[in-house]
Every structure is written in C-alpha cells, then in structure tokens.
Design a protein around this motif. Structure first.
Motif, short mmCIF file in Angstrom:
data_model
loop_
_atom_site.label_atom_id
_atom_site.label_comp_id
_atom_site.label_asym_id
_atom_site.label_seq_id
_atom_site.Cartn_x
_atom_site.Cartn_y
_atom_site.Cartn_z
N ARG A 161 0.83 -1.21 0.00
CA ARG A 161 0.00 0.00 0.00
C ARG A 161 0.86 1.25 0.00
O ARG A 161 0.59 2.22 -0.73
CB ARG A 161 -0.93 0.00 1.21
N ALA A 162 1.90 1.26 0.82
CA ALA A 162 2.77 2.44 0.90
C ALA A 162 3.51 2.66 -0.42
O ALA A 162 3.63 3.79 -0.90
CB ALA A 162 3.77 2.27 2.05
N ALA A 163 4.00 1.57 -1.03
CA ALA A 163 4.71 1.69 -2.31
C ALA A 163 3.78 2.25 -3.38
O ALA A 163 4.18 3.11 -4.18
CB ALA A 163 5.26 0.34 -2.72
N THR A 164 2.55 1.78 -3.40
CA THR A 164 1.59 2.24 -4.39
C THR A 164 1.24 3.71 -4.18
O THR A 164 1.17 4.50 -5.13
CB THR A 164 0.31 1.39 -4.32
N PHE B 162 8.23 0.88 -5.19
CA PHE B 162 7.97 -0.54 -5.35
C PHE B 162 8.32 -1.31 -4.07
O PHE B 162 9.19 -0.90 -3.31
CB PHE B 162 8.78 -1.11 -6.52
N PHE B 163 7.60 -2.42 -3.89
CA PHE B 163 7.96 -3.34 -2.82
C PHE B 163 8.27 -4.70 -3.42
O PHE B 163 7.75 -5.06 -4.48
CB PHE B 163 6.84 -3.41 -1.77
N ASN B 164 9.15 -5.44 -2.76
CA ASN B 164 9.63 -6.73 -3.26
C ASN B 164 9.00 -7.85 -2.45
O ASN B 164 9.03 -7.84 -1.22
CB ASN B 164 11.16 -6.77 -3.15
N THR B 165 8.46 -8.84 -3.15
CA THR B 165 7.75 -9.93 -2.47
C THR B 165 8.67 -10.83 -1.66
O THR B 165 8.22 -11.52 -0.75
CB THR B 165 7.03 -10.82 -3.49
N GLY B 166 9.97 -10.86 -1.98
CA GLY B 166 10.81 -11.89 -1.40
C GLY B 166 10.51 -13.22 -2.06
O GLY B 166 9.76 -13.31 -3.04
N ASP C 185 1.20 -3.39 -9.94
CA ASP C 185 1.93 -2.35 -10.69
C ASP C 185 3.08 -1.76 -9.88
O ASP C 185 3.94 -1.07 -10.45
CB ASP C 185 0.98 -1.23 -11.11
N HIS C 186 3.08 -2.00 -8.57
CA HIS C 186 4.15 -1.48 -7.72
C HIS C 186 4.84 -2.61 -6.95
O HIS C 186 5.32 -2.40 -5.84
CB HIS C 186 3.59 -0.43 -6.76
N THR C 187 4.86 -3.78 -7.59
CA THR C 187 5.42 -4.96 -6.95
C THR C 187 6.54 -5.55 -7.80
O THR C 187 6.40 -5.68 -9.02
CB THR C 187 4.32 -6.03 -6.76
N ILE C 188 7.63 -5.91 -7.15
CA ILE C 188 8.71 -6.68 -7.78
C ILE C 188 8.58 -8.11 -7.28
O ILE C 188 8.64 -8.35 -6.07
CB ILE C 188 10.10 -6.11 -7.44
N VAL C 189 8.34 -9.04 -8.18
CA VAL C 189 8.17 -10.44 -7.78
C VAL C 189 9.51 -11.16 -7.89
O VAL C 189 10.26 -10.94 -8.84
CB VAL C 189 7.09 -11.15 -8.63
#
Length: 503
Positions: free
Chosen positions: A191-194, A199-203, A216-220
């Motif tokens: 939510r914060a990255a969006t 972007f936030f990374n899923t790990g 759209d703001h996620t690195i998988v």
C-alpha cells in the motif's frame, strides 16, 4: 542439564505503580510476564526477555523498565561476553546459533566515515522549497544513444526503450518474504509503495492473491525454491527479480520452519501445510553466467519482454566481475546486498563473517561497468543496512541508482531490532504468522507510517542535493567528487574512489 547462562536483560517493575492490569502479560509473546493470583502481583521471567520494548510502550502507568544485565564475565578483548555466551549455548544445545536482522559489528559501517560536499560562494546552493528538485528515478537498461526526429516542430523519440521502473523517490522496499513476515506487513508495504510511487519486493515466498491489486508497484522474486512462482505471479509484477544470494547469508539457502507454514502460506508458496520450506543454496539451473542468461531469457520470453529483469546477489569479493557478467547476460537491474543486510533467520557466524560492506560493492561495480562501457545497460540497486537519507545520498554518489530498505521500513512500523525474528513470535506482529499476533499490524496505520518515512527521507534528499548545488539526482549518481573520507585508509579511499577530507 543445568544451564550455565544467565539472562541477557533484567526487567524492573515498580509495584507501587503497577495496577495489575496484565497488559504486559497479554502483550509479551515470549511469556516473560506472568500474574500470580496469590500475591496479586505481576512478575517477570528475565531469561525470556528480548528487550523488544513492547511491554514498556504499552504499560499504562510506566511501571516497567528493562536494563541490560549488569552481571558480566571478566573483561577480555579476545574472549568477549558474546564469544563466551555463544560457546555455552552450543555446549548446551549442540546447534547452530541463529539470529535475525543484520550484522551489528561496528567495523562494517563506512557511511559514517564519508561526508558530503556543499556549495559555497562559487557554486550557489539551491532552495528546494522554491526551486524544482528532480529525484524521480528510472530503473532498467538504457540505450547507448537516442535517435530523435523533428516532426512539425515536435521532437519525437525514435529509439525503442527497454521496460523501465519509474520511482518517485530513489528508495524501494526490499525483499521480505510472506511467511518470514505476516500478510499484514506485506500489505502495508504494498500500500505504501503504491501510494508513494515506488515498489515493494515480495521476497521468495510468493504473493498472496489478495495483494495482486498492487501488482503495478510490486517486484516479484524468483528464488532457488521457486516458491509461489507461476505464470500469473510473473505477469502481475512490474518487474521480476532473480535471487541468487543475500547479504545476511551469502552462499547458503533459506529455511521457513513448518510451524510457520499456515494454510494461507501453503497456498501461496504451493507447499503442504506444516512442512518446512527449504530453499537450496544454489539455483540448480544456474551454475554459470551462461545459465543465468538462459533464465533471464526464459523470464523475458514468458512475460513478452514487458518488464525489466533484476538479479540480486550478495556483495562478495569478486562482485564487480560477477556484475559485469550479469549485465552481459541480459540483467536490466543489478541488486547488491551488503554484509549488513538483514534476514529473518541466519547462522550468526555466516551473518557476521561472510561478504563485504555495500559501500565497497557499489563503488567497485559502478567503476567496473563504466570502464567496460556498459554502465548504461543496467541500473544498480544497493541494499544492506540503510539507516537514513544521508546513507541513501552517499550510496547514489558512490554509483547506485536507487536503494532497497527493509529494516528501516520495519522499524517505522514498530520493530525494535531485538534480533529474535527466527522465533516467529514477534511481539510487534511483524516476523510472525500467528493470526492473533499478526493483528498487531494494522495495514492502514502501518502504510501511513511508511509513507511518512519515505516523504521525510525524500525531503531530506532534496535538502542535501540543494545544499550541494544539484537540482537533479542524475547529476549526483556516481559523482564521487561530492564525497570525502574521514578516518579511512589509503586503500579504502582508492576502492571507494573518494579523496580524503581536505583534499
């Protein structure tokens, strides 16, 4: 067997202030506090205390104080308290000593020995409150040159650009896997990255379908265990990151204990409930740069060349040569994780003794890619213990395009770095999968705190850039003339590519 270990901390309770409300009993997930109905008093088991400060914060009458146990072994520069306690623990358990978070050894921090330049007289500074300051950052492969065409007074870009990530600030949230942290933490980061435009990374634990709306703001991430990796997962992310290694445990794999694999996590990771999630140390289809090239090609093919591919490695001795091969293999982003990088669980001996500081990795990789004329073909993202906006600015001056933060983000939402993440009972609801404890993180509140952190750091970055007479972050990237060393050796200055203060 009788333990020869004493408690690390002592809990002091003012019984005159204590109203026996049992808030501390309910808040402590380590069962440090307990209520004795016969005495009508609350007592503490000091040996259980990790100094997470949860009870201190929530005590309504400020009746609790926690101090380090004053009992100590005889001072010895070689046989330190930590060394003696570690041996005693292993003599009693026969196991590897685990720890959470990043390396806490002082000799690995070089940010505090680097200072920034400022404009005086000949190069006027810029007021960021009145002048535009550009900190927007694009991550991805850049062309060698641009072809432009003038059409009826409009300039048209004729060069086809590779997919890019657009960051409104040069800061992203680093990889924190679902299972190592709760779903509420993942949602807070997403939510914060969006909201902020990063972007936030899923790990390596996959992405819960409930969070696909933040894609759209996620690195998988695609790691050695391939947990949660499937076509829809790859399609939903804005970028894909191949994880080869991480700073807290270079060269070894990951382990999520079976007791943390709940029904939701089992579905996301695609493994049975209650089974250990073991990530092998290597990705078994990658044993060379050529193998890495094949995986990068496969992922680009699978996603129709629509998103950049990042490759994450731990910062090690030959990191510059490795990074060069990664760029030539087709990586659009190089993610470097230094020795201070954090984790949910790692053998302490690995965390504290393997890898190199991120400062040296950034400088050596940036310099190597520049010398080979391929610096534009990949962006550099640095990770591993960034504590402030000043660290970020120094990293960019050394050669990074952007940075990853994880511990700082967790601290923003409550973490006190008690280093007991591997137990899975985090009192702040962060490093846990327990449904009851996880509720302590409210995504709406936590995401607001994260946005505030990004806003504050971004404002400070602009302030520092303005003081340096720079109005665009591109002018800072890799410009080591803006850095000077204090208390560094000649060799350290040479590797970092900086001069000593006064030169």
């Amino acid at each position: 067997m009788k333990s020869y270990l004493s408690s690390e901390y002592v809990v002091h309770r003012d019984h005159e202030r204590c109203i026996r409300c049992k808030v501390c009993v309910n808040q402590c997930t380590y069962e440090t506090h307990y209520y004795d109905p016969e005495d009508d008093k609350v007592y503490s088991r000091d040996i259980n205390c990790t100094n997470c400060q949860r009870c201190v914060v929530f005590c309504p009458t400020n009746a609790i104080t926690i101090t380090k146990n004053p009992n100590a072994y005889k001072e010895n520069e070689n046989w330190t308290q930590e060394a003696i306690v570690s041996i005693k623990k292993q003599a009693e358990t026969g196991g590897v000593i685990l720890t959470g978070m990043g390396c806490d050894k002082p000799h690995f921090t070089f940010w505090d020995r680097l200072v920034l330049n400022a404009s005086q007289v000949t190069n006027p500074s810029i007021d960021p409150l009145r002048e535009p300051m550009e900190i927007r950052t694009y991550l991805g492969s850049k062309p060698d040159r641009l072809e432009l065409k003038n059409s009826d007074g409009d300039v048209l870009l004729m060069t086809e650009l590779a997919p890019q990530l657009c960051l409104e600030t040069p800061i992203m949230f680093s990889a924190l896997s679902y299972g190592a942290v709760s779903l509420n933490v993942h949602e807070s980061l997403a939510r914060a990255a969006t909201e902020f435009g990063t972007f936030f990374n899923t790990g390596e634990g996959g992405l819960d379908p409930r969070l696909y709306k933040y894609g759209d703001h996620t690195i998988v991430q695609v790691a050695s265990g391939r947990f949660g990796v499937h076509p829809q997962y790859l399609d939903v992310g804005a970028a894909i990151e191949i994880k080869i290694g991480q700073g807290a445990k270079p060269g070894i794999g990951g382990h999520l204990p079976g007791e943390k694999v709940t029904e939701d996590i089992s579905q996301t990771r695609m493994i049975p409930i209650g089974t250990d999630a073991l990530s092998p140390a290597p990705q078994h289809d990658i044993y060379s740069i050529e193998d890495l090239r094949q995986l990068i090609y496969a992922l680009k093919e699978a996603t129709d060349y629509s998103k950049p591919i990042s490759v994450k490695i731990a910062a090690v001795h030959n990191v510059a040569a490795i990074a060069s091969g990664m760029v030539r293999a087709g990586a659009d982003i190089i993610a470097l994780d230094g020795v201070r990088g954090a984790t949910g669980a790692a053998p302490r001996v690995i965390r504290d003794n393997v890898g190199i500081p991120i400062e040296f990795a950034i400088a050596s990789v940036d310099q190597r890619l520049r010398e080979e004329g391929i610096r534009n073909r990949a962006s550099i993202v640095a990770a591993g213990g960034f504590r402030s906006s000043a660290d970020v600015v120094k990293a960019i001056a050394l050669g990074a395009d952007a940075v990853y933060i994880a511990t700082a983000a967790l601290v923003a939402i409550g973490c006190t770095v008690c280093q007991k993440c591997y137990i899975g009972k985090c009192p702040w609801g962060i490093a846990t999968t327990d449904p009851w404890i996880s509720k302590r993180i409210n995504p709406k509140i936590a995401s607001k705190r994260l946005v505030n952190l990004l806003q504050a750091w971004s404002s400070e970055i602009k302030e520092m850039m303005g003081g340096m007479g720079i109005n665009a972050i591109e002018s800072l990237r890799g410009n080591r003339l803006h850095l000077r060393g204090v208390g560094l050796t000649e060799a350290e200055c040479r590797i970092l590519g900086v001069k000593m203060a006064g030169e």
